[in-house]
Write a protein that holds these residues in place. Structure first.
Motif, short mmCIF file in Angstrom:
data_model
loop_
_atom_site.label_atom_id
_atom_site.label_comp_id
_atom_site.label_asym_id
_atom_site.label_seq_id
_atom_site.Cartn_x
_atom_site.Cartn_y
_atom_site.Cartn_z
N LYS A 84 0.83 -1.21 0.00
CA LYS A 84 0.00 0.00 0.00
C LYS A 84 0.86 1.26 0.00
O LYS A 84 0.69 2.15 -0.83
CB LYS A 84 -0.93 0.03 1.24
N THR A 85 1.81 1.30 0.94
CA THR A 85 2.66 2.48 1.03
C THR A 85 3.45 2.68 -0.27
O THR A 85 3.56 3.79 -0.78
CB THR A 85 3.61 2.36 2.24
N HIS A 86 3.97 1.58 -0.78
CA HIS A 86 4.74 1.66 -2.03
C HIS A 86 3.89 2.30 -3.14
O HIS A 86 4.31 3.26 -3.79
CB HIS A 86 5.18 0.25 -2.42
N VAL A 114 -2.32 10.33 2.74
CA VAL A 114 -2.30 10.00 4.17
C VAL A 114 -2.32 8.48 4.33
O VAL A 114 -3.26 7.81 3.93
CB VAL A 114 -3.49 10.63 4.93
N ASP A 115 -1.23 7.99 4.91
CA ASP A 115 -1.05 6.55 5.04
C ASP A 115 -1.62 6.08 6.38
O ASP A 115 -1.54 6.80 7.38
CB ASP A 115 0.47 6.25 5.00
N ASP A 116 -2.16 4.90 6.38
CA ASP A 116 -2.70 4.30 7.61
C ASP A 116 -3.68 5.21 8.32
O ASP A 116 -3.56 5.47 9.52
CB ASP A 116 -1.55 3.90 8.55
N ILE A 117 -4.66 5.65 7.57
CA ILE A 117 -5.64 6.61 8.09
C ILE A 117 -6.43 6.04 9.26
O ILE A 117 -6.97 6.79 10.08
CB ILE A 117 -6.59 7.08 6.94
N ILE A 172 4.69 -9.10 1.87
CA ILE A 172 5.81 -8.85 0.94
C ILE A 172 7.00 -8.23 1.66
O ILE A 172 8.15 -8.43 1.28
CB ILE A 172 5.37 -7.93 -0.23
N ARG A 173 6.71 -7.50 2.73
CA ARG A 173 7.83 -6.93 3.49
C ARG A 173 8.68 -8.06 4.07
O ARG A 173 9.90 -8.01 4.04
CB ARG A 173 7.30 -6.01 4.59
N GLU A 174 8.00 -9.09 4.58
CA GLU A 174 8.74 -10.23 5.12
C GLU A 174 9.45 -10.99 4.02
O GLU A 174 10.56 -11.49 4.20
CB GLU A 174 7.79 -11.18 5.86
MG MG Z 1 2.29 0.95 4.88
#
Ligand code: MG
Ligand code: ADP
Length: 460
Positions: A172-174, A228-231, A327-329
């Protein structure tokens, strides 16, 4: 009732007690702008600058305050915090560190970058590596990708707000930062602001504290693209929700783009103000899901290539099976393997990968239809005989549908075979059930959690 100066003196004594019970930074932040306003039977009224102080003090420091009051001969059962305007002559105000002065003080250690947090420039917080080019498109993220692309071409035009949601570490952040990067690439002067909702909250608190609320509001309301991330974290925090509501409206009215991410859809964010919820769904809401095996393989390949490593397919497939949801892991696993290769100057291989990450819990070749049905029954705490029975009670139908779905997804059984495994003559029910679950999986995070939980039991 005691008079002002008496109360001041008394409060200074209590503050002295409080000060030694916590870090200097916390003390300055939360207690310097307080005053004792009233002392009654077993209760006191403490003045605080605003409602944030009130909630913080109530939630975090109420026992500290009561204990300190008791130690100063003020037996207290309850403390009432009241917002209070500090005049320049009150003791409390004189002690307030000025923003400029805070730099040398311990406050800095409590709140990093305090001095410049309100004088930020635009184009903030965006990682230059999170681009569309470095994002692998596949099942689970293709719709989100397409929407982000569209938004980056004409921000503020079609999908406004764009609301992406999905589990942890799925990109999401990406993706939302990729929009920012693309907009800036096209127009380096664009005012692209990326912020997490927690940062937004913190800056808002600081703005109130240093009386810079108009700077704060102006900054956000002047953005061309606000991300805005993680709203979800603003839920339940009334003042900041209100502020965000106004920011949102101002931007929307000016046809500026708003992009939001969250771990769940707006309808599932509890304690989110209704008017915000309705605005969040007023544009387009997109669900991101865990990429499938092939997409995970492509992500691993692309990450390895970007670090000039060439991975054999068996290593790629091993990793992609090893970490399936986050995916981060997955990236973390890859990085571990590559780090060992660099240290030992060897090429990545399957044996090295397994020795670094551990043997893979490979999908047991012998996973049977029976195991799937049993695991589903067990998950829902009903007897297997119920799942196989003709009964159509609601609490039995659901586990049966999950079993059908998993027989299909995990064992690739044909519909007639699935019907047969569940003791059914007609396979159309199996087709309907599986279709239904497949569709609902796209929109229902709870359903995904159930499937993940059952799979975990199956492959444990
Ligand atoms: Mg994120
Ligand atoms: P989220 O915000 O959903 O928790 P992130 O955007 O932080 O997840 O992604 C976690 C990591 O995985 C990041 O390093 C990101 O670059 C990477 N990643 C996730 N999805 C993809 C993808 N489809 N292609 C390339 N990298 C990805």
């Amino acid at each position: 009732m005691q008079q002002g100066t008496d109360l001041d003196r008394l409060w200074q004594a209590v503050l002295g007690d409080i000060e030694i019970s916590m870090s200097q930074g916390n003390f300055i932040t939360w207690f310097k702008r307080t005053a004792l306003l009233e002392v009654g039977e077993g209760s006191v009224v403490i003045g605080v600058p605003n409602v944030f102080f009130k909630t913080q003090l109530e939630n975090k420091y109420s026992t500290t305050v009561i204990d300190a009051l008791k130690r100063n001969n003020l037996p207290t059962e309850s403390v009432v915090y009241k917002t209070h305007t500090f005049t320049s002559t009150t003791q409390a105000e004189e002690n307030v560190p000025k923003p400029e002065a805070t730099q040398q003080q311990t406050l800095m250690s409590a709140v990093p970058n305090q001095s410049n947090s309100l004088s930020h420039s635009y184009r903030r917080g965006i990682n230059a590596e999170y681009t569309f080019d470095s994002f692998v498109v596949g099942s689970g993220n293709e719709i989100a990708y397409a929407a982000c692309r569209a938004v980056s071409v004409q921000p503020g035009d079609k999908y406004n707000p764009l609301f992406l949601y999905g589990g942890v570490g799925i990109g999401k952040t990406h993706l939302i930062q990729a929009v920012g990067n693309a907009v800036l690439m096209e127009n380096p002067r664009a005012r692209v602001v990326y912020v997490t909702s927690e940062q937004f909250l913190q800056e808002f608190v600081d703005a109130i504290r240093f009386k810079k609320i108009s700077d704060f509001a102006g900054f956000y309301r002047n953005a061309d693209v606000l991300i805005v991330d993680d709203i979800q974290f603003i839920a339940g925090k009334d003042k900041v929700q209100e502020e965000f509501f106004h920011t949102f409206n101002a931007l929307r009215q000016a046809k500026k783009q708003i992009i939001l991410s969250s771990d769940k859809p707006p309808k599932d964010i509890s304690s989110l103000e209704e008017r915000l919820r309705s605005r969040f769904v007023g544009g387009v809401t997109i669900d991101m899901q865990t990429p499938d095996f092939e997409t995970r393989c492509a992500i691993i390949k692309s990450k390895a290539e970007s670090r000039s490593f060439n991975l054999d397919n068996d290593v790629v497939e091993y990793l992609s099976n090893y970490i399936q949801t986050n995916i981060r892991e997955l990236e973390g696993g890859l990085n571990k393997i590559l780090a060992v290769c660099e240290m030992r100057s060897v090429e990545p291989s399957l044996s090295l990968a397994t020795s670094v990450l551990g043997a893979l819990n490979t999908r047991p070749k012998h996973l049977s239809a029976k195991q799937i049905i049993e695991t589903c029954a067990k998950h829902f705490q009903i007897p297997v005989s119920d799942v196989l029975s003709p009964r159509r009670d609601k609490d039995i139908v659901a586990p049966r549908q999950f079993a059908m779905y998993l027989l299909r997804s995990e064992l690739k059984l044909s519909f007639p075979k699935i019907a047969q495994e569940l003791g059914r003559k007609d396979h159309t029910t199996a087709i309907h059930s599986i279709n239904k679950i497949e569709q609902e999986l796209h929109i229902d995070p709870e359903l995904r959690e159930i499937i993940t939980a059952i799979k975990e039991q199956l492959y444990a």
